[in-house]
Design a protein around this motif. Sequence first.
Motif, PDB file in Angstrom:
ATOM      1  N   PRO A   5      43.265  43.920  53.014  1.00 38.85           N
ATOM      2  CA  PRO A   5      42.057  44.466  53.562  1.00 38.85           C
ATOM      3  C   PRO A   5      41.849  44.743  55.121  1.00 38.85           C
ATOM      4  N   GLU A   9      36.576  44.759  56.920  1.00 43.05           N
ATOM      5  CA  GLU A   9      36.478  44.485  55.684  1.00 43.05           C
ATOM      6  C   GLU A   9      36.217  43.010  55.659  1.00 43.05           C
ATOM      7  N   ILE A  57      38.848  46.627  46.374  1.00 49.90           N
ATOM      8  CA  ILE A  57      37.644  46.468  47.393  1.00 49.90           C
ATOM      9  C   ILE A  57      36.744  47.474  47.752  1.00 49.90           C
ATOM     10  N   ALA A  59      32.502  48.226  48.899  1.00 48.14           N
ATOM     11  CA  ALA A  59      31.316  48.140  49.655  1.00 48.14           C
ATOM     12  C   ALA A  59      29.916  48.239  48.838  1.00 48.14           C
ATOM     13  N   TYR A  69      31.623  43.693  51.601  1.00 46.99           N
ATOM     14  CA  TYR A  69      32.802  44.146  50.933  1.00 46.99           C
ATOM     15  C   TYR A  69      33.088  42.916  49.901  1.00 46.99           C
TER      16      TYR A  69
END
Length: 167
Positions: A5, A9, A57, A59, A69
């Motif tokens: 990440p 994030e 990952i 949003a 996230y």
Amino acid sequence: GLRTPTLSELFGDRGSFKGNDNLEAEKSQSITFNAQWLWSSITLQNTLYYQDVDNTIVAIFNSSGIGSYTNVASSTSLGWSSQVSVKLTPSLSISANLDLIDTETDSKFVAFDAKKLPGVYHQQFQLQANYQFAQHWQLSLTTQKQQELYFDRANKISSANSFNTDR
């Protein structure tokens, strides 16, 4: 592949996105085929790819419009990207790009299973014209159409189609 990440994030951007310090790294397997053809002043490039990602990952946005996230159990993406560029004169060139992506998530939660990945435009088209006046002066005109963007994992909230022109 392995993608950890990013800092935004994990910790947010102190604006419209909250971070999530519990994110796990993405693990992926990808296959890509790329072909490029050149004819005098014309260039054509096509890319076909498949990607299988664990801990994707994404949003997502809440009802207040604040993003955060989260990891999706896994996702697959199949995409095709095509670009053609034409140099009409030494100073004038035009190009067109087309990106089509089909995604699907895999989740133990029925509401999120077999859905499109949120935060990804699944269809994009772009036209661009460039005119070089002098060595350091260039005029560019770009128009772009983007479609099929989802803001939530259940695909209930999507964006209106986007059409932008920049110069």
